[in-house]
Design an enzyme around this catalytic site. Structure first.
Site, short mmCIF file in Angstrom:
data_model
loop_
_atom_site.label_atom_id
_atom_site.label_comp_id
_atom_site.label_asym_id
_atom_site.label_seq_id
_atom_site.Cartn_x
_atom_site.Cartn_y
_atom_site.Cartn_z
N LYS A 65 0.33 -1.37 0.20
CA LYS A 65 -0.17 -0.02 0.16
C LYS A 65 1.15 1.28 0.00
O LYS A 65 0.62 2.40 -0.49
CB LYS A 65 -0.67 0.42 1.31
CG LYS A 65 -0.32 0.24 2.19
CD LYS A 65 -1.34 -0.14 3.82
CE LYS A 65 -1.57 -1.23 4.57
NZ LYS A 65 -0.38 -2.10 4.70
N HIS A 194 0.64 -3.29 15.23
CA HIS A 194 1.41 -2.60 14.03
C HIS A 194 1.30 -1.16 15.46
O HIS A 194 -0.01 -0.49 15.37
CB HIS A 194 0.19 -2.41 12.62
CG HIS A 194 1.02 -1.00 12.18
ND1 HIS A 194 1.96 -0.02 12.58
CD2 HIS A 194 1.31 -0.96 10.29
CE1 HIS A 194 1.91 0.72 11.31
NE2 HIS A 194 2.04 -0.49 10.07
N GLU A 268 6.51 -6.29 8.75
CA GLU A 268 5.82 -5.38 7.51
C GLU A 268 5.98 -3.77 6.93
O GLU A 268 5.38 -2.63 7.41
CB GLU A 268 4.36 -5.35 7.59
CG GLU A 268 3.35 -6.91 7.76
CD GLU A 268 2.14 -6.23 8.37
OE1 GLU A 268 1.46 -5.56 8.28
OE2 GLU A 268 1.61 -7.67 8.75
N1 PLP Z 1 1.17 -3.59 7.75
C1 PLP Z 1 0.06 -2.72 7.87
C2 PLP Z 1 -1.52 -4.10 7.74
C3 PLP Z 1 -0.20 -1.65 7.92
O1 PLP Z 1 -1.72 -0.69 7.91
C4 PLP Z 1 0.35 -0.49 7.04
C5 PLP Z 1 0.39 0.92 6.68
O2 PLP Z 1 -0.52 1.81 6.99
C6 PLP Z 1 2.12 -1.08 7.26
C7 PLP Z 1 1.74 -2.22 7.30
C8 PLP Z 1 2.78 -0.45 5.92
O3 PLP Z 1 3.64 0.99 7.51
P1 PLP Z 1 4.77 1.59 7.65
O4 PLP Z 1 4.68 2.68 6.28
O5 PLP Z 1 4.75 2.66 8.88
O6 PLP Z 1 5.68 0.84 8.05
#
Ligand code: PLP
Length: 448
Positions: A65, A194, A268
């Protein structure tokens, strides 16, 4: 054999070229009017090396994403990184580049039914859950799924909090969800969390890992055989930032609570991998001088600059991701500094990029650069008011090319040697075909 289109060619830089010389070449070519990105593949490879060095026990599953550009996904796949997907389309995007379904976690605790069915059909069986209703849904649609229970443990300071939407309470709700899963005969294989994106509270990882350990023990008592711990996202990615403090906390907590290798630790990371790899170049197309006393010349109190990307495009990150951006004029200025503001191209008054900054006087056609624009920018951008989403120029220096050329499913014609503006422009428009069998030769080993 599966074949996928590569819509971004990689331009190999020689020793005399840098990211900045490339930006200048494109901006000053006389051919470029729209805003554009330059993606430095080497930056992503370097981040991966840092991750492996600082968090050797944690396998990264990149959060698609954050930035789903094809080059990003292909480079990360070639480095052996797994993927966190939020939807059916993200799953397809990753599968289409030849990644095996076992390297994907469907990490959205609230999934539409058709997306669960799709995950079952394509063999993505690892998925997160944080409530009863989702457990019942999975029982009905994909009873053999491997479920990861997402708990809530919030960073005290974070750029974007997530706990108000996702994650069950680790002490009150998680135990009863484990018991319900057992009753439903759903396999709970692990715990995830998270802490919040852009975490500025490293000790939160210790608290979360401690909760996970307690729940692992309870899960074993109930009859599960958990083997997966997912540390989620939250790691910083801007130039000059470091994951050192977070990594220290994580490594100590893992040594204390999960000392043996029978538990597979994943995370993640999103912004960590891509934030600093993307630099955005924008051009001033209009300018307005505000004077204290109407029209009298030479009495400018404030200058408003209008550029060709704004909050409906890349700078949506100001609204949704609470980012702060720093304008860097491409041409060195001189003379006195003038209070200035920078605005996007649409007709909306909300479309303001920088509210107040001291800058040298700039002219129409001058370029302003913004670094650290890789996270939560492009996938959210819209062409509102008819202004296009900036294209991405991909560059890699020669050493990175040598590292990746055998592992990426690319042939030499995907690379443009030399970096003349003409080549850089041409390279954008030429597609190619990739051979997914080449994934069998990951650059991961070379990069580690
Ligand atoms: N995993 C999940 C389920 C998320 O919703 C997000 C971001 O919204 C991420 C990982 C990635 O987070 P970051 O960009 O802070 O590493």
């Amino acid at each position: 054999m599966k074949v996928t289109n590569l819509d971004e060619r990689i331009h190999v830089l020689d020793n005399n070229s840098t990211l900045m010389t490339v930006i200048k070449d494109i901006a000053n070519s006389g051919l470029q009017e729209e805003a554009f990105y330059v993606l430095d593949v080497g930056d992503i490879v370097q981040k991966h090396q840092i991750w492996k060095e600082k968090l050797p026990r944690v396998d990264p599953f990149y959060a698609v994403k954050c930035n789903d550009s094809l080059t990003v996904l292909e480079v990360l796949a070639s480095l052996g990184v797994g993927f966190d997907c939020a939807s059916k389309n993200e799953i397809n995007k990753v599968l289409d580049i030849g990644v095996d379904s076992s390297r994907i976690i469907f990490a959205n605790p609230a999934k539409p039914a058709s997306h669960i069915r799709h995950a079952a059909a394509v063999g993505v069986d690892l998925m997160t859950v944080d409530n009863e209703s989702e457990l019942h849904k999975i029982k009905k649609l994909f009873p053999t799924a491997k479920v990861v229970l997402r708990i809530r443990c919030d960073s005290e300071v974070a750029q974007c909090q997530l706990g108000m939407k996702f994650g069950c309470d680790p002490t009150f709700e998680a135990p009863s969800l484990l018991r319900l899963a057992r009753l439903l005969d759903i396999d709970v294989v692990g715990i995830s969390f998270h802490v919040g994106s852009g975490c500025q509270d490293p000790p939160v990882f210790n608290r979360a890992i401690c909760h996970a350990k307690n729940l692992f023990d309870l899960a074993v008592d109930i009859g599960f055989k958990p083997y997966l711990l997912d540390l989620g996202g939250g790691y910083p990615g801007n130039k000059g930032s470091s994951i050192e403090k977070i990594a220290d906390v994580i490594n100590h907590a893992l040594d204390e609570y999960f000392p043996t290798d029978d538990v597979h630790i994943i995370a993640e990371p999103g912004r960590f991998y891509v934030a600093s790899a993307f630099t955005l170049a924008t051009a001033i197309h209009s300018k307005r001088s505000v004077r204290a006393d109407g029209n009298s010349p030479g009495n400018v109190t404030h200058t408003m600059y209008y550029i060709n990307d704004g909050v409906y495009g890349s700078f949506n990150c100001l609204l949704y991701d609470h980012q702060h951006v720093t304008p860097i004029p491409l041409r060195p200025g001189h003379g006195k500094m003038i209070p200035s503001s920078i605005w996007g191209p649409t007709c909306d008054g909300l479309d303001q990029v920088v509210e107040n900054v001291l800058m040298h006087e700039m002219e129409l056609g001058d370029w302003i650069i913004f670094e650290n624009m890789g996270a939560y920018t492009l996938p959210v951008a819209s062409p509102f008011n008819g202004f296009p989403i900036p294209k991405v120029h991909v560059v890699a220096d020669e050493s990175i090319w040598l590292l990746l050329k055998d592992a990426l499913p690319l042939t030499e014609e995907h690379f443009v040697l030399g970096d003349t503006p003409q080549n850089l422009r041409l390279g954008l428009d030429i597609g190619g075909h990739t051979d997914v069998n080449a994934w069998n030769n990951p650059a991961m080993e070379l990069a580690s």
